[in-house]
Design a protein around this motif. Sequence first.
Motif, PDB file in Angstrom:
ATOM      1  N   GLY A 112       0.787  -1.236   0.000  1.00  0.00           N
ATOM      2  CA  GLY A 112       0.000   0.000   0.000  1.00  0.00           C
ATOM      3  C   GLY A 112       0.811   1.274   0.000  1.00  0.00           C
ATOM      4  N   GLY A 113       2.074   1.200  -0.401  1.00  0.00           N
ATOM      5  CA  GLY A 113       2.906   2.398  -0.407  1.00  0.00           C
ATOM      6  C   GLY A 113       2.445   3.431  -1.415  1.00  0.00           C
ATOM      7  N   ALA A 114       2.116   2.997  -2.620  1.00  0.00           N
ATOM      8  CA  ALA A 114       1.655   3.933  -3.648  1.00  0.00           C
ATOM      9  C   ALA A 114       0.331   4.567  -3.242  1.00  0.00           C
ATOM     10  CB  ALA A 114       1.513   3.212  -4.985  1.00  0.00           C
ATOM     11  N   LEU A 115      -0.543   3.755  -2.663  1.00  0.00           N
ATOM     12  CA  LEU A 115      -1.839   4.280  -2.222  1.00  0.00           C
ATOM     13  C   LEU A 115      -1.666   5.309  -1.117  1.00  0.00           C
ATOM     14  CD1 LEU A 115      -4.884   4.090  -2.551  1.00  0.00           C
ATOM     15  CD2 LEU A 115      -4.895   2.252  -0.844  1.00  0.00           C
ATOM     16  N   ALA A 116      -0.707   5.070  -0.208  1.00  0.00           N
ATOM     17  CA  ALA A 116      -0.442   6.036   0.864  1.00  0.00           C
ATOM     18  C   ALA A 116       0.079   7.347   0.284  1.00  0.00           C
ATOM     19  CB  ALA A 116       0.567   5.457   1.854  1.00  0.00           C
ATOM     20  N   ALA A 117       0.919   7.267  -0.734  1.00  0.00           N
ATOM     21  CA  ALA A 117       1.440   8.471  -1.377  1.00  0.00           C
ATOM     22  C   ALA A 117       0.321   9.251  -2.069  1.00  0.00           C
ATOM     23  CB  ALA A 117       2.528   8.098  -2.383  1.00  0.00           C
ATOM     24  N   VAL A 118      -0.580   8.526  -2.735  1.00  0.00           N
ATOM     25  CA  VAL A 118      -1.721   9.169  -3.389  1.00  0.00           C
ATOM     26  C   VAL A 118      -2.614   9.853  -2.358  1.00  0.00           C
ATOM     27  CG1 VAL A 118      -3.869   8.707  -4.625  1.00  0.00           C
ATOM     28  CG2 VAL A 118      -1.730   7.692  -5.433  1.00  0.00           C
ATOM     29  N   GLN A 119      -2.859   9.157  -1.269  1.00  0.00           N
ATOM     30  CA  GLN A 119      -3.699   9.722  -0.215  1.00  0.00           C
ATOM     31  C   GLN A 119      -3.051  10.981   0.375  1.00  0.00           C
ATOM     32  OE1 GLN A 119      -6.643   8.622   0.230  1.00  0.00           O
ATOM     33  NE2 GLN A 119      -7.251   9.904   1.974  1.00  0.00           N
ATOM     34  N   ALA A 120      -1.730  10.954   0.532  1.00  0.00           N
ATOM     35  CA  ALA A 120      -1.020  12.122   1.054  1.00  0.00           C
ATOM     36  C   ALA A 120      -1.180  13.313   0.109  1.00  0.00           C
ATOM     37  CB  ALA A 120       0.456  11.795   1.251  1.00  0.00           C
ATOM     38  N   MET A 121      -1.139  13.056  -1.187  1.00  0.00           N
ATOM     39  CA  MET A 121      -1.338  14.133  -2.158  1.00  0.00           C
ATOM     40  C   MET A 121      -2.743  14.713  -2.050  1.00  0.00           C
ATOM     41  SD  MET A 121       0.618  12.869  -5.645  1.00  0.00           S
ATOM     42  CE  MET A 121       0.660  14.511  -6.377  1.00  0.00           C
ATOM     43  N   LYS A 122      -3.726  13.881  -1.822  1.00  0.00           N
ATOM     44  CA  LYS A 122      -5.109  14.352  -1.703  1.00  0.00           C
ATOM     45  C   LYS A 122      -5.297  15.238  -0.485  1.00  0.00           C
ATOM     46  CE  LYS A 122      -7.330  10.355  -3.941  1.00  0.00           C
ATOM     47  NZ  LYS A 122      -8.234   9.181  -3.717  1.00  0.00           N
ATOM     48  N   ILE A 123      -4.684  14.847   0.638  1.00  0.00           N
ATOM     49  CA  ILE A 123      -4.905  15.550   1.906  1.00  0.00           C
ATOM     50  C   ILE A 123      -4.056  16.808   2.015  1.00  0.00           C
ATOM     51  CG2 ILE A 123      -4.601  15.342   4.421  1.00  0.00           C
ATOM     52  CD1 ILE A 123      -5.415  12.429   4.177  1.00  0.00           C
ATOM     53  N   HIS A 124      -2.844  16.769   1.458  1.00  0.00           N
ATOM     54  CA  HIS A 124      -1.910  17.889   1.633  1.00  0.00           C
ATOM     55  C   HIS A 124      -1.635  18.583   0.302  1.00  0.00           C
ATOM     56  CE1 HIS A 124      -1.207  16.575   5.741  1.00  0.00           C
ATOM     57  NE2 HIS A 124      -1.011  15.350   5.284  1.00  0.00           N
ATOM     58  N   LYS A 125      -2.670  19.080  -0.322  1.00  0.00           N
ATOM     59  CA  LYS A 125      -2.537  19.708  -1.636  1.00  0.00           C
ATOM     60  C   LYS A 125      -1.728  20.999  -1.585  1.00  0.00           C
ATOM     61  CE  LYS A 125      -6.697  17.686  -3.657  1.00  0.00           C
ATOM     62  NZ  LYS A 125      -7.974  17.924  -4.367  1.00  0.00           N
ATOM     63  N   ASP A 126      -1.695  21.647  -0.429  1.00  0.00           N
ATOM     64  CA  ASP A 126      -0.960  22.908  -0.317  1.00  0.00           C
ATOM     65  C   ASP A 126       0.485  22.713   0.129  1.00  0.00           C
ATOM     66  OD1 ASP A 126      -3.194  24.380  -1.055  1.00  0.00           O
ATOM     67  OD2 ASP A 126      -3.908  24.567   1.007  1.00  0.00           O
ATOM     68  N   ALA A 127       0.866  21.491   0.488  1.00  0.00           N
ATOM     69  CA  ALA A 127       2.225  21.212   0.966  1.00  0.00           C
ATOM     70  C   ALA A 127       3.087  20.790  -0.216  1.00  0.00           C
ATOM     71  CB  ALA A 127       2.197  20.125   2.041  1.00  0.00           C
ATOM     72  N   VAL A 128       3.878  21.713  -0.729  1.00  0.00           N
ATOM     73  CA  VAL A 128       4.631  21.460  -1.949  1.00  0.00           C
ATOM     74  C   VAL A 128       5.608  20.289  -1.788  1.00  0.00           C
ATOM     75  CG1 VAL A 128       6.354  23.217  -1.338  1.00  0.00           C
ATOM     76  CG2 VAL A 128       6.099  22.519  -3.720  1.00  0.00           C
ATOM     77  N   ASN A 129       6.226  20.148  -0.631  1.00  0.00           N
ATOM     78  CA  ASN A 129       7.195  19.065  -0.452  1.00  0.00           C
ATOM     79  C   ASN A 129       6.530  17.694  -0.426  1.00  0.00           C
ATOM     80  OD1 ASN A 129       9.461  20.718  -0.403  1.00  0.00           O
ATOM     81  ND2 ASN A 129       9.306  21.094   1.789  1.00  0.00           N
TER      82      ASN A 129
END
Length: 468
Positions: free
Chosen positions: A379-396
């Motif tokens: 589930g590593g890729a899914l966790a990365a996708v989820q992080a992108m969804k939640i932290h859209k304003d966090a450029v890093n």
Amino acid sequence: MAARMISQETFDAAVKENMEEFEMDSAEALKESVEQFESQGVNLRCIVKAVPVVSFDDEQEEPKHEVLKMLDSLRTGIDSASLKEVTVDIKLFTVQCSLGFAQRYLAAQKDAYPVILSYCKKSVEEQEAVLTALTALAGLTDGQPDLMDAEGQQFLLNALQKYKADSSVMRAVICTVRHCCLKHEKNRQSLIKAGVLPLLIGAITQHGGCAELVKMASSALRVMTFDDDIRVAFGNSHEHAKIIVLEHNGLKVLVDAAKAHAANTSLLSELCATLARLAVRNEFCQEICDLGGLKLIMTLLADSYEKPELVRQVLIAIQAVAGNDDVKDAVVDAGGVQLIVIAMNRHMNNSSVCEQGCACLSVLALRKPDNCKVIMENGGALAAVQAMKIHKDAVNVQKQACMVMRNLVGRMNELSKPILEMGAEALIAEALKTHEDCCDVGKAALRDLGCQVELRELWTGKHGSLTN
């Protein structure tokens, strides 16, 4: 535009005017002055936001801030008073310095450094007195490394040698060393050239049972590897890390300290941070692993995944040591991927944990197809996708998540489809529109995922040559 600055005297005069001309009470006058200057774009970080008061002992005296009263008392007694007589004043001065940077800055502007250093030198033969004076020096130099001069550096080195068996004095000296090296490359280089590194590492070895001293010495070593002084074009951070490892056996000392304090999570977090700063070469990463450091790091992550700040620090350490391809495999074989994904999912609302988690997964996936399979399966890729969804304003977070996608499919095209089915393309496209810094890594991720992307050719070599 740079923020404007004012002197303490200007601020105090404004407060006084509000009290006398507009008949405000002290609290109202202070509040009004702060709001007035801030509305004009004035930076008040260096300003003591308090009303100066008159001493009860001398009502004819000009009103002064407490830190300056203590300083005046110390300056008066520097030649005549005994060390015991000024101990209380030094402690009160230290308390004032601990209240905030503004108090320390004001004291420094009134030449507090030479006064406190004089007391340090004057008290060097008396353990209790030198501890009190050194604590004041540590307090004064916090955030003000420019105060330290060659005389002060030599005193610190002498104190490290003279009191190497005294853990309390050593802590005060090491704290001062750290304050004077933070954001100050010249002080770092001077102290290292003068021999501070073996003294710091020797302190960890000699006082291995004192967790607070080990933590402080580890932090001081870590600061020696920083490149945080904007006034110099190039620092010696990499060279300093090499010296710590190659000349002073720093990795073994730190790993041994971690083993000795396996239950102290605060200390372990600091040691992880320092080990990460020292993992600057392939062989250093391998040495950390061979010494048992990787096992300690993985155990810490497994046992402390509920603590976000500790998790963040451990993830930074994993990312650093996984720069070695063999260590990458060791991390994966030890169940590191599962632990990283668990930590990310547990702290999905924490952008720092998500950023470092993605960075770890990205490093583990780089040039390692077998590791990519493990990351996908857990589930590593899914966790990365989820992080992108939640932290859209966090450029890093966006950048590191894009790197995860790119590295996963770089040598395994078959992983593109499941990643795209998670909605990665739309998220990456949104990151490209929102964050200019995501341009390169985002387009590279889309390209490697097989998506349509516009790649602009910057220069073709046509229309003239470099020579006439």
